[in-house]
Design a protein around this motif. Structure first.
Motif, PDB file in Angstrom:
ATOM      1  N   THR A 181     -12.079  12.204  -8.891  1.00  0.00           N
ATOM      2  CA  THR A 181     -11.540  11.410  -7.787  1.00  0.00           C
ATOM      3  C   THR A 181     -11.055  10.054  -8.275  1.00  0.00           C
ATOM      4  O   THR A 181     -10.003   9.556  -7.856  1.00  0.00           O
ATOM      5  N   VAL A 182     -11.811   9.448  -9.171  1.00  0.00           N
ATOM      6  CA  VAL A 182     -11.421   8.153  -9.746  1.00  0.00           C
ATOM      7  C   VAL A 182     -10.145   8.304 -10.562  1.00  0.00           C
ATOM      8  O   VAL A 182      -9.250   7.448 -10.515  1.00  0.00           O
ATOM      9  N   LEU A 183     -10.024   9.395 -11.312  1.00  0.00           N
ATOM     10  CA  LEU A 183      -8.815   9.625 -12.110  1.00  0.00           C
ATOM     11  C   LEU A 183      -7.573   9.700 -11.224  1.00  0.00           C
ATOM     12  O   LEU A 183      -6.549   9.063 -11.506  1.00  0.00           O
ATOM     13  N   VAL A 184      -7.657  10.474 -10.156  1.00  0.00           N
ATOM     14  CA  VAL A 184      -6.500  10.661  -9.275  1.00  0.00           C
ATOM     15  C   VAL A 184      -6.095   9.347  -8.618  1.00  0.00           C
ATOM     16  O   VAL A 184      -4.914   8.959  -8.623  1.00  0.00           O
ATOM     17  N   THR A 185      -7.072   8.649  -8.045  1.00  0.00           N
ATOM     18  CA  THR A 185      -6.747   7.414  -7.330  1.00  0.00           C
ATOM     19  C   THR A 185      -6.296   6.304  -8.271  1.00  0.00           C
ATOM     20  O   THR A 185      -5.370   5.548  -7.952  1.00  0.00           O
ATOM     21  N   THR A 186      -6.913   6.195  -9.433  1.00  0.00           N
ATOM     22  CA  THR A 186      -6.499   5.173 -10.397  1.00  0.00           C
ATOM     23  C   THR A 186      -5.083   5.441 -10.886  1.00  0.00           C
ATOM     24  O   THR A 186      -4.276   4.506 -11.020  1.00  0.00           O
ATOM     25  N   ALA A 187      -4.767   6.697 -11.127  1.00  0.00           N
ATOM     26  CA  ALA A 187      -3.414   7.039 -11.579  1.00  0.00           C
ATOM     27  C   ALA A 187      -2.371   6.700 -10.521  1.00  0.00           C
ATOM     28  O   ALA A 187      -1.306   6.161 -10.831  1.00  0.00           O
ATOM     29  N   LEU A 188      -2.682   6.987  -9.262  1.00  0.00           N
ATOM     30  CA  LEU A 188      -1.723   6.731  -8.184  1.00  0.00           C
ATOM     31  C   LEU A 188      -1.548   5.238  -7.909  1.00  0.00           C
ATOM     32  O   LEU A 188      -0.442   4.773  -7.644  1.00  0.00           O
ATOM     33  N   ILE A 189      -2.649   4.496  -7.980  1.00  0.00           N
ATOM     34  CA  ILE A 189      -2.599   3.086  -7.592  1.00  0.00           C
ATOM     35  C   ILE A 189      -2.304   2.164  -8.768  1.00  0.00           C
ATOM     36  O   ILE A 189      -1.564   1.185  -8.638  1.00  0.00           O
ATOM     37  N   ARG A 190      -2.853   2.474  -9.951  1.00  0.00           N
ATOM     38  CA  ARG A 190      -2.697   1.596 -11.107  1.00  0.00           C
ATOM     39  C   ARG A 190      -1.754   2.148 -12.165  1.00  0.00           C
ATOM     40  O   ARG A 190      -1.525   1.505 -13.182  1.00  0.00           O
ATOM     41  N   GLN A 235       4.059   6.049 -13.387  1.00  0.00           N
ATOM     42  CA  GLN A 235       4.203   7.008 -14.488  1.00  0.00           C
ATOM     43  C   GLN A 235       3.595   8.350 -14.081  1.00  0.00           C
ATOM     44  O   GLN A 235       2.538   8.398 -13.460  1.00  0.00           O
ATOM     45  N   PRO A 236       4.240   9.465 -14.423  1.00  0.00           N
ATOM     46  CA  PRO A 236       3.694  10.781 -14.061  1.00  0.00           C
ATOM     47  C   PRO A 236       2.513  11.176 -14.941  1.00  0.00           C
ATOM     48  O   PRO A 236       2.554  11.013 -16.164  1.00  0.00           O
ATOM     49  N   PHE A 237       1.452  11.670 -14.299  1.00  0.00           N
ATOM     50  CA  PHE A 237       0.256  12.115 -15.002  1.00  0.00           C
ATOM     51  C   PHE A 237      -0.088  13.527 -14.568  1.00  0.00           C
ATOM     52  O   PHE A 237       0.428  14.030 -13.560  1.00  0.00           O
TER      53      PHE A 237
END
Length: 285
Positions: free
Chosen positions: A202-211, A215-217
């Motif tokens: 959950t942290v990975l998804v939200t951090t990628a979207l917000i921070r 960039q595509p992950f």
């Protein structure tokens, strides 16, 4: 003589200020006497606990702690409870509790048997598992493909411990790059210092979207651990009971629904495991 007396008094006062909170001192009694509840929060563990644009604590667990604080004030018959928010990190949260700098930690801390040896935990607040985030198009197809990969992980987390153990057991051939927080981890992935970023999914998804700066992950399908979160506190049966009473009510009544929706709906519907967790932890009064 007067000078010597004053000097000794000053030394005694300084020692009292510097001394850690006694293990036998009741946290709930101290809260009642001082009229103050000190809540620890993480500054960049989105969406659980982070600093908002207004520089105030925000997040799913922060909301839970706000409700807990309101209920504790009522249970202690305090006309006004002063709630103080204290920033902590993955590394400092344990010492902050032991020293009395905070009374309750409002982050995304995993309950483990070894941590329970030193601290009390509330009923579960969330359930997750550790995974790996990659730049789009770079996700390995097998575990063997992870050999030699440089993986950023926040120091002091259960994800770091789990991956360390798997590497030492020869199950993974990756190289860990330890960073202080999730912002540093996503930066390492973005600027290619690391080939992957490990944390709870959950942290990975939200951090990628917000921070992630657009960039595509891609999130790998593999999951490395089971992460049952709880609110961590110094050992105190009365405080734990007060916190659990609030959480059980939220789960039992369905009041948890809007809180979950507020923080997780933008990132996808919560899974069956989380729904089951609320059901199982909605203890009757």
């Amino acid at each position: 003589m007067l000078k010597r007396t004053l000097l000794l008094a000053g030394v005694a006062a300084s020692l009292a200020l510097a001394a850690p909170v006694s293990a036998s001192e009741s946290t709930i009694n101290r809260i009642k006497q001082s009229g103050t509840l000190k809540l620890g929060y993480r500054e960049n563990s989105v969406p659980f606990s982070f600093t908002g644009d207004d520089r105030q604590p925000r997040g799913y667990t922060v909301d839970l702690c706000r409700i807990v604080a309101d209920d504790i004030g009522k249970q202690l018959n305090l006309p006004k409870l002063d709630v103080r928010w204290v920033p902590v990190t993955a590394q400092s949260r344990f010492a902050a509790l032991k020293s009395g700098e905070i009374d309750l930690e409002c982050g995304n801390t995993t309950q483990t048997i070894s941590r329970r040896a030193d601290f009390d935990f509330s009923l579960m607040t969330f359930v997750d598992g550790a995974g790996l985030l990659f730049r789009e198009g770079e996700v390995p197809t097998t575990v063997e493909s992870l050999k030699g990969q440089r993986v950023a992980v926040v120091a002091g987390t259960t994800t770091e411990t789990t991956l360390d153990q798997m590497i030492k057991a020869g199950k993974l051939g990756m190289l860990l790059i330890r960073v202080p927080d999730h912002d540093a981890a996503i930066k390492a992935l973005t600027d290619k210092t690391a080939t992957a970023y490990a944390a709870d999914r959950t942290v990975l998804v939200t951090t990628a979207l917000i921070r992630g700066k657009g960039q595509p992950f891609a999130l790998a399908e593999m999951q490395f651990s089971y992460e049952p979160y709880g609110l961590m506190m110094r050992r105190d049966d009365d405080l734990r009971l007060a916190v659990d009473r609030t959480l059980a009510r939220l789960y039992r009544s369905g009041e948890i629904g809007p809180i979950v929706k507020r923080w997780f709906e933008p990132f996808g519907k919560p899974g069956d495991a989380l729904q089951a967790m609320f059901l199982l932890n909605g203890l009757p009064e």
